[in-house]
Design a protein around this motif. Structure first.
Motif, PDB file in Angstrom:
ATOM      1  N   ASN A  75      -6.656   0.875   1.556  1.00 52.91           N
ATOM      2  CA  ASN A  75      -6.499  -0.080   0.245  1.00 52.91           C
ATOM      3  C   ASN A  75      -7.214   0.223  -0.863  1.00 52.91           C
ATOM      4  O   ASN A  75      -7.165   0.509  -2.017  1.00 52.91           O
ATOM      5  CB  ASN A  75      -6.371  -1.541   0.824  1.00 52.91           C
ATOM      6  CG  ASN A  75      -5.327  -2.135   1.246  1.00 52.91           C
ATOM      7  OD1 ASN A  75      -4.220  -1.596   1.433  1.00 52.91           O
ATOM      8  ND2 ASN A  75      -5.215  -3.178   1.985  1.00 52.91           N
ATOM      9  N   TYR A  80      -7.102   3.990  -2.230  1.00 54.45           N
ATOM     10  CA  TYR A  80      -5.884   4.270  -3.036  1.00 54.45           C
ATOM     11  C   TYR A  80      -5.854   3.530  -4.213  1.00 54.45           C
ATOM     12  O   TYR A  80      -5.630   3.939  -5.332  1.00 54.45           O
ATOM     13  CB  TYR A  80      -4.670   3.930  -2.227  1.00 54.45           C
ATOM     14  CG  TYR A  80      -4.390   4.776  -1.086  1.00 54.45           C
ATOM     15  CD1 TYR A  80      -4.955   5.962  -0.929  1.00 54.45           C
ATOM     16  CD2 TYR A  80      -3.566   4.279  -0.172  1.00 54.45           C
ATOM     17  CE1 TYR A  80      -4.778   6.724   0.214  1.00 54.45           C
ATOM     18  CE2 TYR A  80      -3.170   5.272   1.151  1.00 54.45           C
ATOM     19  CZ  TYR A  80      -3.556   6.434   1.311  1.00 54.45           C
ATOM     20  OH  TYR A  80      -3.486   7.080   2.430  1.00 54.45           O
ATOM     21  N   ARG A 105       0.842  -1.251   0.007  1.00 52.48           N
ATOM     22  CA  ARG A 105      -0.153  -0.048  -0.230  1.00 52.48           C
ATOM     23  C   ARG A 105       0.900   1.386   0.156  1.00 52.48           C
ATOM     24  O   ARG A 105       0.376   2.262  -0.531  1.00 52.48           O
ATOM     25  CB  ARG A 105      -1.036  -0.097   1.157  1.00 52.48           C
ATOM     26  CG  ARG A 105      -1.763   1.340   1.347  1.00 52.48           C
ATOM     27  CD  ARG A 105      -2.677   1.093   2.447  1.00 52.48           C
ATOM     28  NE  ARG A 105      -2.111   0.987   3.825  1.00 52.48           N
ATOM     29  CZ  ARG A 105      -2.215  -0.176   4.534  1.00 52.48           C
ATOM     30  NH1 ARG A 105      -2.651  -1.241   4.088  1.00 52.48           N
ATOM     31  NH2 ARG A 105      -1.706  -0.093   5.495  1.00 52.48           N
ATOM     32  N   ARG A 151       1.071   3.758  -3.257  1.00 52.16           N
ATOM     33  CA  ARG A 151       0.487   5.341  -3.152  1.00 52.16           C
ATOM     34  C   ARG A 151       1.578   5.923  -3.395  1.00 52.16           C
ATOM     35  O   ARG A 151       1.276   7.276  -4.113  1.00 52.16           O
ATOM     36  CB  ARG A 151       0.031   5.468  -1.851  1.00 52.16           C
ATOM     37  CG  ARG A 151      -0.568   6.777  -1.410  1.00 52.16           C
ATOM     38  CD  ARG A 151      -1.946   6.696  -2.461  1.00 52.16           C
ATOM     39  NE  ARG A 151      -2.617   8.277  -2.098  1.00 52.16           N
ATOM     40  CZ  ARG A 151      -3.517   8.556  -2.605  1.00 52.16           C
ATOM     41  NH1 ARG A 151      -4.147   7.790  -3.697  1.00 52.16           N
ATOM     42  NH2 ARG A 151      -4.226   9.594  -2.185  1.00 52.16           N
ATOM     43  N   ALA A 160      -2.466  -5.288  -2.614  1.00 53.77           N
ATOM     44  CA  ALA A 160      -2.909  -4.920  -1.135  1.00 53.77           C
ATOM     45  C   ALA A 160      -4.544  -5.457  -1.078  1.00 53.77           C
ATOM     46  O   ALA A 160      -4.986  -5.640   0.343  1.00 53.77           O
ATOM     47  CB  ALA A 160      -2.537  -3.414  -0.717  1.00 53.77           C
ATOM     48  N   THR A 161      -5.136  -5.102  -1.830  1.00 52.20           N
ATOM     49  CA  THR A 161      -6.725  -4.968  -1.949  1.00 52.20           C
ATOM     50  C   THR A 161      -7.048  -6.491  -1.958  1.00 52.20           C
ATOM     51  O   THR A 161      -7.847  -6.909  -0.947  1.00 52.20           O
ATOM     52  CB  THR A 161      -7.357  -4.294  -2.709  1.00 52.20           C
ATOM     53  OG1 THR A 161      -6.712  -2.698  -2.700  1.00 52.20           O
ATOM     54  CG2 THR A 161      -8.721  -4.223  -2.631  1.00 52.20           C
ATOM     55  N   LEU A 179      -1.165  -2.075  -5.219  1.00 56.24           N
ATOM     56  CA  LEU A 179      -2.622  -1.886  -4.702  1.00 56.24           C
ATOM     57  C   LEU A 179      -3.568  -2.707  -4.854  1.00 56.24           C
ATOM     58  O   LEU A 179      -4.252  -3.018  -3.991  1.00 56.24           O
ATOM     59  CB  LEU A 179      -2.879  -0.296  -5.097  1.00 56.24           C
ATOM     60  CG  LEU A 179      -2.023   1.017  -4.569  1.00 56.24           C
ATOM     61  CD1 LEU A 179      -2.718   2.212  -5.093  1.00 56.24           C
ATOM     62  CD2 LEU A 179      -2.233   0.788  -3.083  1.00 56.24           C
TER      63      LEU A 179
END
Length: 294
Positions: free
Chosen positions: A235, A238, A191, A195, A218-219, A215
């Protein structure tokens, strides 16, 4: 991921059930104060109270590992204060405090804080062989606190002043992954880098394609059970912002809609203030992007 998460849970269960009876009241008070943190004056005072109580525990503790565990919790409290306090100069100072705490932890663990972001694969392997499981986790957490606080510090200072620090932030996040703790803070290392790649202009390190990849990781690795949104609100927002910037507006809108309509209880426990803040941002994005929500 499974082995790393099992190790993480095991270490936490061991470390944070060790405190002596004499400290239990202070620990309980610190945890209570931190749970009452929020992005307002009262919430910042609660986070500062937690940091102060952890200092009391640090000063009184003789066990090195327990002392480090309190330092890390104190560093987390200072990181939050840095993101929530009103004045820019105060934010900078507090993030510097969080970084100094992380440096102290690294020193205790036998790692040079000035060189941590440059550790080679062999050096990481040697650390894993030398450190106990709990100290591995402590090291990963110290790198995370240092890296995320430095990222916030850089944002506050401006690109011209802080761009030279970017390799430190990226390096620390990558070494958390090499150490085996990518999943901490709901895939916080991905993340953080994702970002940064979204925020910076291309010539200075921005890369929307890499941002999307990280990302997405992360998600999708932190989805609520049976849902399309992450249990970590940041998450979601972004990833959605990167998707939108990449021209994938429909995907971005669907993610924002799913997050806004989520049952709040399905989001990460303990992250309530952060998730409320992320939801506020999601609602702003929904308005900007004309997303139909319930």
């Amino acid at each position: 991921f499974g082995g790393s998460m099992f190790k993480l849970i095991t270490v936490l269960s061991l470390v944070f059930t060790l405190p002596t009876f004499a400290n239990e009241e202070t620990i309980t008070a610190a945890e209570k104060a931190y749970s009452l943190r929020d992005y307002n004056e009262e919430g910042v005072k609660n986070a500062q109270k937690a940091a102060d109580l952890y200092q009391t525990l640090i000063d009184a503790e003789t066990d090195a590992d327990l002392k480090v565990s309190y330092q890390l919790k104190q560093g987390t409290a200072y990181y939050f204060i840095g993101t929530a306090t009103a004045e820019k100069e105060d934010q900078i100072t507090v993030h510097e405090t969080a970084m100094a705490i992380a440096d102290q932890v690294m020193t205790t663990l036998g790692v040079d804080s000035e060189k941590a972001h440059k550790l080679t694969t062999d050096e990481i392997t040697n650390l894993k062989n030398q450190l106990s499981d709990e100290r591995e986790l402590f090291l990963a957490e110290s790198w995370y606190t240092k890296g995320t606080s430095l990222a916030q510090w850089g944002k506050l200072k401006g690109v011209a002043t802080s761009i030279g620090k970017l390799p430190i932030v990226i390096g620390l996040m990558e070494r958390i992954e090499s150490l085996g703790y990518l999943s901490i803070h709901e895939y916080g290392p991905h993340r953080t880098i994702g970002r940064i790649r979204y925020t910076l202009p291309g010539p200075l390190g921005g890369d929307l394609e890499e941002s999307e990849t990280l990302l997405k990781s992360a998600t999708v690795n932190t989805l609520a059970t049976g849902q399309r949104y992450s249990i970590n609100g940041h998450n979601n927002i972004y990833f959605a912002e990167t998707l939108y910037e990449r021209g994938k507006e429909n995907q971005a809108k669907k993610l924002i809609k799913a997050f806004i309509e989520a049952d709040f209880a399905t989001l990460a426990e303990g992250n309530e203030p952060e998730n409320r803040s992320a939801l506020k941002r999601a609602e702003e994005l929904a308005d900007e992007w004309n997303v139909d929500t319930e």
